[in-house]
Design a protein around this motif. Structure first.
Motif, PDB file in Angstrom:
ATOM      1  N   ASN A 196       1.461  71.477   3.531  1.00  0.00           N
ATOM      2  CA  ASN A 196       1.969  71.883   4.838  1.00  0.00           C
ATOM      3  C   ASN A 196       1.123  72.996   5.434  1.00  0.00           C
ATOM      4  N   GLY A 197       0.595  73.826   4.574  1.00  0.00           N
ATOM      5  CA  GLY A 197      -0.240  74.932   5.032  1.00  0.00           C
ATOM      6  C   GLY A 197      -1.531  74.433   5.659  1.00  0.00           C
ATOM      7  N   LYS A 198      -2.121  73.397   5.032  1.00  0.00           N
ATOM      8  CA  LYS A 198      -3.359  72.839   5.566  1.00  0.00           C
ATOM      9  C   LYS A 198      -3.137  72.188   6.932  1.00  0.00           C
ATOM     10  N   ILE A 199      -2.021  71.478   7.053  1.00  0.00           N
ATOM     11  CA  ILE A 199      -1.700  70.821   8.330  1.00  0.00           C
ATOM     12  C   ILE A 199      -1.449  71.870   9.404  1.00  0.00           C
ATOM     13  N   LEU A 200      -0.717  72.925   9.032  1.00  0.00           N
ATOM     14  CA  LEU A 200      -0.433  73.991   9.987  1.00  0.00           C
ATOM     15  C   LEU A 200      -1.733  74.661  10.425  1.00  0.00           C
ATOM     16  N   LEU A 201      -2.651  74.895   9.473  1.00  0.00           N
ATOM     17  CA  LEU A 201      -3.928  75.512   9.797  1.00  0.00           C
ATOM     18  C   LEU A 201      -4.747  74.610  10.738  1.00  0.00           C
ATOM     19  N   LEU A 202      -4.731  73.304  10.472  1.00  0.00           N
ATOM     20  CA  LEU A 202      -5.454  72.353  11.320  1.00  0.00           C
ATOM     21  C   LEU A 202      -4.895  72.347  12.738  1.00  0.00           C
ATOM     22  N   VAL A 203      -3.572  72.369  12.872  1.00  0.00           N
ATOM     23  CA  VAL A 203      -2.937  72.378  14.195  1.00  0.00           C
ATOM     24  C   VAL A 203      -3.294  73.657  14.943  1.00  0.00           C
ATOM     25  N   VAL A 204      -3.321  74.774  14.268  1.00  0.00           N
ATOM     26  CA  VAL A 204      -3.653  76.048  14.901  1.00  0.00           C
ATOM     27  C   VAL A 204      -5.113  76.040  15.382  1.00  0.00           C
ATOM     28  N   VAL A 205      -6.022  75.502  14.573  1.00  0.00           N
ATOM     29  CA  VAL A 205      -7.435  75.470  14.950  1.00  0.00           C
ATOM     30  C   VAL A 205      -7.640  74.569  16.172  1.00  0.00           C
ATOM     31  N   VAL A 206      -7.003  73.392  16.172  1.00  0.00           N
ATOM     32  CA  VAL A 206      -7.129  72.467  17.304  1.00  0.00           C
ATOM     33  C   VAL A 206      -6.537  73.079  18.563  1.00  0.00           C
ATOM     34  N   ALA A 207      -5.380  73.710  18.460  1.00  0.00           N
ATOM     35  CA  ALA A 207      -4.740  74.335  19.623  1.00  0.00           C
ATOM     36  C   ALA A 207      -5.593  75.477  20.157  1.00  0.00           C
ATOM     37  N   SER A 208      -6.202  76.234  19.267  1.00  0.00           N
ATOM     38  CA  SER A 208      -7.050  77.349  19.684  1.00  0.00           C
ATOM     39  C   SER A 208      -8.291  76.839  20.415  1.00  0.00           C
ATOM     40  N   ALA A 209      -8.887  75.766  19.891  1.00  0.00           N
ATOM     41  CA  ALA A 209     -10.077  75.197  20.533  1.00  0.00           C
ATOM     42  C   ALA A 209      -9.731  74.644  21.900  1.00  0.00           C
ATOM     43  N   ALA A 210      -8.585  73.995  22.024  1.00  0.00           N
ATOM     44  CA  ALA A 210      -8.171  73.425  23.306  1.00  0.00           C
ATOM     45  C   ALA A 210      -7.867  74.516  24.316  1.00  0.00           C
ATOM     46  N   ALA A 211      -7.332  75.616  23.883  1.00  0.00           N
ATOM     47  CA  ALA A 211      -6.975  76.707  24.791  1.00  0.00           C
ATOM     48  C   ALA A 211      -8.223  77.393  25.324  1.00  0.00           C
TER      49      ALA A 211
END
Length: 128
Positions: A2-17
């Motif tokens: 779950n930690g890896k998925i959460l980290l991936l979502v945060v990285v993608v959201a940060s890049a999109a922002a």
């Protein structure tokens, strides 16, 4: 996991922002000027089909704003219809219609049979 998925979502959201939104810009004007050329043409075509006695054609000439021409067609009643025309600036299309010959009409169906047969027959294929 779950930690890896959460980290991936945060990285993608940060890049999109951080991505800049697309902005449309109007094309930049050019210093080049293009000279417009006036229309100038002359054409002529005609069709004469002996098997059906069908004749028609068209001729037109244009030089800038001056356009004139004519077209003609053999009518079913035997007359030749001719249209001569010109384009007069703001007045538009000006036509003069004339007819040559005398209209012929069959008296009855029997007399129509005596006229040259105008039955449609498709063209024979030509291979070559």
């Amino acid at each position: 996991m779950n930690g890896k998925i959460l980290l991936l979502v945060v990285v993608v959201a940060s890049a999109a922002a951080q991505r800049r939104p697309y902005a449309y810009r109007a094309p930049e004007s050019s210093e080049e000027s293009y000279e417009s050329t006036e229309a100038k043409y002359n054409f002529n075509w005609a069709v004469s089909d002996d098997s059906s006695s069908n004749e028609f054609g068209h001729q037109e000439a244009r030089d800038g704003d001056d356009t004139q021409g004519s077209y003609y067609v053999q009518l079913p009643d035997g007359r030749l219809q001719t249209v001569k025309y010109f384009v007069d600036g703001d007045s538009g299309y000006v036509a003069e219609v004339s007819y040559e010959g005398e209209a012929r009409y069959p008296d009855s169906y029997e007399s129509f049979e005596s006229f040259e047969s105008r039955e449609y027959r498709p063209p024979r294929p030509v291979y070559g």
